[in-house]
Design a protein around this motif. Structure first.
Motif, PDB file in Angstrom:
ATOM      1  N   LYS A   1      44.034  29.285  29.075  1.00  0.00           N
ATOM      2  CA  LYS A   1      42.758  29.258  29.788  1.00  0.00           C
ATOM      3  C   LYS A   1      42.903  29.539  31.272  1.00  0.00           C
ATOM      4  O   LYS A   1      42.094  30.272  31.866  1.00  0.00           O
ATOM      5  N   ALA A   2      43.928  28.988  31.907  1.00  0.00           N
ATOM      6  CA  ALA A   2      44.116  29.211  33.349  1.00  0.00           C
ATOM      7  C   ALA A   2      44.335  30.680  33.644  1.00  0.00           C
ATOM      8  O   ALA A   2      43.789  31.224  34.618  1.00  0.00           O
ATOM      9  N   THR A   3      45.105  31.345  32.803  1.00  0.00           N
ATOM     10  CA  THR A   3      45.347  32.782  32.992  1.00  0.00           C
ATOM     11  C   THR A   3      44.064  33.561  32.803  1.00  0.00           C
ATOM     12  O   THR A   3      43.766  34.496  33.568  1.00  0.00           O
ATOM     13  N   ARG A   4      43.297  33.183  31.797  1.00  0.00           N
ATOM     14  CA  ARG A   4      42.020  33.872  31.566  1.00  0.00           C
ATOM     15  C   ARG A   4      41.080  33.689  32.751  1.00  0.00           C
ATOM     16  O   ARG A   4      40.429  34.640  33.199  1.00  0.00           O
ATOM     17  N   ASP A   5      40.985  32.478  33.272  1.00  0.00           N
ATOM     18  CA  ASP A   5      40.069  32.207  34.377  1.00  0.00           C
ATOM     19  C   ASP A   5      40.399  33.032  35.613  1.00  0.00           C
ATOM     20  O   ASP A   5      39.498  33.487  36.335  1.00  0.00           O
TER      21      ASP A   5
ATOM     22  N   LEU B   1      34.822  36.696  23.756  1.00  0.00           N
ATOM     23  CA  LEU B   1      35.792  37.432  24.573  1.00  0.00           C
ATOM     24  C   LEU B   1      36.317  36.565  25.712  1.00  0.00           C
ATOM     25  O   LEU B   1      37.524  36.517  25.968  1.00  0.00           O
ATOM     26  N   LEU B   2      35.412  35.871  26.408  1.00  0.00           N
ATOM     27  CA  LEU B   2      35.827  35.022  27.527  1.00  0.00           C
ATOM     28  C   LEU B   2      36.762  33.895  27.075  1.00  0.00           C
ATOM     29  O   LEU B   2      37.670  33.502  27.809  1.00  0.00           O
ATOM     30  N   ASN B   3      36.577  33.413  25.849  1.00  0.00           N
ATOM     31  CA  ASN B   3      37.359  32.284  25.353  1.00  0.00           C
ATOM     32  C   ASN B   3      38.697  32.682  24.736  1.00  0.00           C
ATOM     33  O   ASN B   3      39.554  31.810  24.512  1.00  0.00           O
TER      34      ASN B   3
ATOM     35  N   GLN C   1      37.316  36.190  35.829  1.00  0.00           N
ATOM     36  CA  GLN C   1      36.688  35.779  34.575  1.00  0.00           C
ATOM     37  C   GLN C   1      35.982  34.425  34.743  1.00  0.00           C
ATOM     38  O   GLN C   1      34.961  34.175  34.103  1.00  0.00           O
ATOM     39  N   ARG C   2      36.486  33.586  35.618  1.00  0.00           N
ATOM     40  CA  ARG C   2      35.814  32.317  35.905  1.00  0.00           C
ATOM     41  C   ARG C   2      34.435  32.575  36.507  1.00  0.00           C
ATOM     42  O   ARG C   2      33.436  31.960  36.106  1.00  0.00           O
TER      43      ARG C   2
ATOM     44  N   ARG D   1      32.014  33.830  33.906  1.00  0.00           N
ATOM     45  CA  ARG D   1      31.483  32.765  33.054  1.00  0.00           C
ATOM     46  C   ARG D   1      30.356  31.999  33.781  1.00  0.00           C
ATOM     47  O   ARG D   1      29.325  31.673  33.178  1.00  0.00           O
ATOM     48  N   ILE D   2      30.551  31.735  35.081  1.00  0.00           N
ATOM     49  CA  ILE D   2      29.519  31.023  35.871  1.00  0.00           C
ATOM     50  C   ILE D   2      28.247  31.856  35.950  1.00  0.00           C
ATOM     51  O   ILE D   2      27.133  31.347  35.784  1.00  0.00           O
ATOM     52  N   LEU D   3      28.406  33.157  36.207  1.00  0.00           N
ATOM     53  CA  LEU D   3      27.247  34.036  36.277  1.00  0.00           C
ATOM     54  C   LEU D   3      26.511  34.085  34.953  1.00  0.00           C
ATOM     55  O   LEU D   3      25.279  34.106  34.899  1.00  0.00           O
TER      56      LEU D   3
END
Length: 422
Positions: free
Chosen positions: A353-357, A317-319, A413-414, A417-419
């Motif tokens: 990717k930038a939009t997702r982050d 989902l994140l990707n 979302q960034r 992902r880190i968490l």
């Protein structure tokens, strides 16, 4: 029987339902009479084979002579009912109650509350436009509520045009029948009133495949049939079944394993833990049918959010998606008699990717029922407007907060992902 009587009002060529006159209780004759009438309904209407097929299950209804008087009484009274006034909720709950309780739990076959369906569709079809697919249609709640949303937000669209944008699949013939009735009954007086609901496994279909055949002209002899192919979808929505993979038969297991590692725009993981739930494969396969920027809106068991088998789904989902919201309720069960915690996931396909982050993901727990949050309204248009206000309120959430009607946490979302990496 209900649908035949409703169809007869718009098809004068259909004879009234009848069974052997008293005192006859010949069950074989009764079955032959109904079978012939159903065949006539298929011929005159040009379709509804899902509804009017006379199979072994139908035969069981007339397994003994002593049942004929009861069916006769049913036929005598059924003409007093107007199917178009029977709400989809009635048929949906009928679908659920006719499945044995343990089997219903085992396979996750539950009728879904219309209120949460409306909220999910508010995200997935914000302006009511676009094609929609329910890969596990059940009694058709998502399809019927999508029809209602389209009718409210796109009033100039015809009944037939709405039907051409709604697609449902269910491996259960009975479920597909209920879904077909629920949609076709919306406007029985029109021609070309053929819902796109197919009885087959979702995993046997690929994007662009032949989906079904429908009559081009019901009055033509011989009947001209047109092949319906699956177009790209604005939204894939639904409540897929919850069941452990090892409880499926070998044929079903082979089907879902074929989903892994596939896809062009949205590629599925190469493998999943053996503990993965059946519903996970609906996510991966459903994504293959989405148009760019299309939505997945699924109501599932919430265990994938903190289980081993859920980790590949979370990463996927994140990707591939901008995840808009995870929504749970502490105030109501979103489908009856379910014994699992459920969560709504709203995710929009996004290749950048930038939009997702930068996308904000909202984790929301409702403290009031959806009905209490949207209120009661006299018209479908007002109802949809209230649902959309609740959607907009959720999308405007930021930071962490607690309120009388909901609690929330909103993170990018960034950050998510880190968490997750920790």
């Amino acid at each position: 029987l209900l649908f035949y009587e409703a169809l007869r009002r718009s098809k004068p060529g259909l004879e009234p339902l009848s069974l052997p006159a008293p005192p006859s209780t010949n069950s074989k004759l009764a079955a032959q009479m109904l079978s012939f009438q159903f065949e006539e309904a298929r011929r005159i209407s040009g379709d509804y084979e899902t509804l009017f097929s006379w199979d072994r299950v139908s035969q069981y209804a007339f397994i003994a002579d002593n049942c004929v008087p009861f069916w006769r009484r049913m036929v005598e009274h059924i003409e007093h009912f107007d199917l178009s006034t029977i709400d989809h909720d009635i048929l949906g709950r009928l679908f659920e109650r006719l499945i044995e309780p343990n089997e219903r739990y085992e396979w996750g076959q539950h009728y879904t509350s219309s209120d949460v369906v409306d909220l999910m569709l508010s995200f997935a079809l914000p302006n009511g436009e676009g094609n929609l697919l329910d890969p596990a249609a059940g009694g058709g709640t998502f399809l019927v509520r999508a029809y209602t949303r389209k009718k409210s937000l796109c009033p100039t669209q015809s009944h037939q045009d709405r039907l051409t944008e709604l697609f449902g699949v269910d491996v259960s013939h009975f479920a597909a029948t209920i879904a077909t009735v629920n949609l076709a009954a919306k406007q029985l007086e029109f021609e070309n009133n053929y819902p796109r609901v197919a009885t087959k496994s979702f995993f046997s279909i690929e994007p662009g495949d032949k989906f079904m055949q429908l009559p081009l002209d019901a009055s033509a002899e011989p009947r001209e049939m047109v092949t319906i192919a699956l177009p790209s979808m604005r939204a894939v929505v639904g409540n897929p079944p919850y069941i452990r993979i090892h409880k499926l038969g070998k044929e079903r297991q082979a089907e879902v394993s074929g989903v892994l590692g596939k896809g062009s725009r949205v590629r599925s993981p190469q493998k999943l833990p053996k503990s993965a739930n059946y519903h996970v494969y609906f996510w991966f396969h459903g994504a293959q049918f989405l148009e760019p920027g299309g939505y997945l809106a699924l109501l599932t068991s919430g265990e994938w959010l903190d289980s081993d088998y859920g980790a590949p789904l979370q990463e996927w989902l994140l990707n591939n998606f901008a995840i808009e919201a995870f929504i749970e309720s502490g105030a109501e069960a979103w489908f009856s008699e379910a014994r699992v915690g459920t969560v709504v996931t709203i995710a929009r396909q996004c290749s950048d990717k930038a939009t997702r982050d930068e996308n904000i993901v909202r984790f929301v727990t409702l403290r009031k029922t959806v009905r209490n949050l949207i209120g009661l309204h006299d018209s479908p248009v007002e109802h949809m407007g209230a649902v959309d206000k609740l959607r907009d309120r959720i999308l405007a959430l930021s930071g962490d907060g607690e309120g009388e009607d909901m609690d929330w946490s909103a993170v990018s979302q960034r950050q998510l992902r880190i968490l997750g990496a920790k």
